[in-house]
Write a protein that holds these residues in place. Sequence first.
Motif, PDB file in Angstrom:
ATOM      1  N   LEU A 103      -8.545  -5.956  -5.587  1.00  0.00           N
ATOM      2  CA  LEU A 103      -8.888  -6.845  -4.477  1.00  0.00           C
ATOM      3  C   LEU A 103      -9.530  -8.139  -4.951  1.00  0.00           C
ATOM      4  O   LEU A 103     -10.302  -8.754  -4.237  1.00  0.00           O
ATOM      5  N   ASN A 104      -9.240  -8.553  -6.155  1.00  0.00           N
ATOM      6  CA  ASN A 104      -9.876  -9.755  -6.674  1.00  0.00           C
ATOM      7  C   ASN A 104      -9.326 -11.013  -6.013  1.00  0.00           C
ATOM      8  O   ASN A 104      -8.262 -11.012  -5.427  1.00  0.00           O
ATOM      9  N   SER A 141       6.365   2.542   1.875  1.00  0.00           N
ATOM     10  CA  SER A 141       5.222   3.116   1.175  1.00  0.00           C
ATOM     11  C   SER A 141       5.066   2.428  -0.169  1.00  0.00           C
ATOM     12  O   SER A 141       6.050   2.026  -0.797  1.00  0.00           O
ATOM     13  N   SER A 142       3.830   2.279  -0.590  1.00  0.00           N
ATOM     14  CA  SER A 142       3.581   1.717  -1.921  1.00  0.00           C
ATOM     15  C   SER A 142       2.320   2.355  -2.486  1.00  0.00           C
ATOM     16  O   SER A 142       1.434   2.779  -1.753  1.00  0.00           O
ATOM     17  N   VAL A 143       2.265   2.421  -3.795  1.00  0.00           N
ATOM     18  CA  VAL A 143       1.125   2.999  -4.495  1.00  0.00           C
ATOM     19  C   VAL A 143       0.712   2.023  -5.576  1.00  0.00           C
ATOM     20  O   VAL A 143       1.551   1.475  -6.285  1.00  0.00           O
ATOM     21  N   ASN A 144      -0.585   1.797  -5.692  1.00  0.00           N
ATOM     22  CA  ASN A 144      -1.112   0.928  -6.734  1.00  0.00           C
ATOM     23  C   ASN A 144      -2.131   1.720  -7.522  1.00  0.00           C
ATOM     24  O   ASN A 144      -3.117   2.193  -6.966  1.00  0.00           O
ATOM     25  N   LEU A 145      -1.895   1.893  -8.818  1.00  0.00           N
ATOM     26  CA  LEU A 145      -2.808   2.629  -9.674  1.00  0.00           C
ATOM     27  C   LEU A 145      -3.498   1.656 -10.608  1.00  0.00           C
ATOM     28  O   LEU A 145      -2.870   0.756 -11.152  1.00  0.00           O
ATOM     29  N   ASP A 146      -4.786   1.865 -10.793  1.00  0.00           N
ATOM     30  CA  ASP A 146      -5.563   1.024 -11.687  1.00  0.00           C
ATOM     31  C   ASP A 146      -6.163   1.928 -12.750  1.00  0.00           C
ATOM     32  O   ASP A 146      -6.777   2.947 -12.425  1.00  0.00           O
TER      33      ASP A 146
END
Length: 186
Positions: free
Chosen positions: A18-19, A124-129
């Motif tokens: 979220l930068n 649908s979407s996935v964001n991995l950090d």
Amino acid sequence: LKGKVAGLNIVSSGSGPLNSQQITLRGNNSLNPNGNNALIVVDGVPVNNEMTTSGSSASYIGEDSPIDYGNAISDLNLDDIKSVTVLKGPGATALYGSRAANGALIITTKSGKKTSGLGLTYTSSVNLDIIQRWPDWQYEYGQGTGKSFNDAGEPYYSYGGSEDGNNTGSTSSAWGPRFDGQEYYQ
């Protein structure tokens, strides 16, 4: 957009999901980082695209360690964007005034449409950090300065003024006496 629009530069201030995104279209003309941003217009409404940062006066470094809380462009869902128009030069200023002197990004979002029968769209979407490095914590010593000794000459740690000595809990140093099972006032 970065590779498709001449002169467009997008800079991320941090590395989190979220930068803030600093978007410049016509280069930098101000020493103020927020003074170079392009105007972002979403469905005809100009949005504030300034970076939202805040420091904490209670932290060790204080206001010199700001936290990036993102900006308005971070709140947009990429799946909701229908089109993006980039305006540079006098065209942007003619439409949106001096706020668009650095250019403008006109974003149009998708809207509902009437269809016959049942219409269903699933996205649908996935964001991995991935955390690259965990900080090393020490659990061998208590909080203090390492220079706190009671009347008997023994090191101590205390969370308030007590019989063993002054408060050692309000210091930023984490290298007081070693934890050896000793009792302490709390």
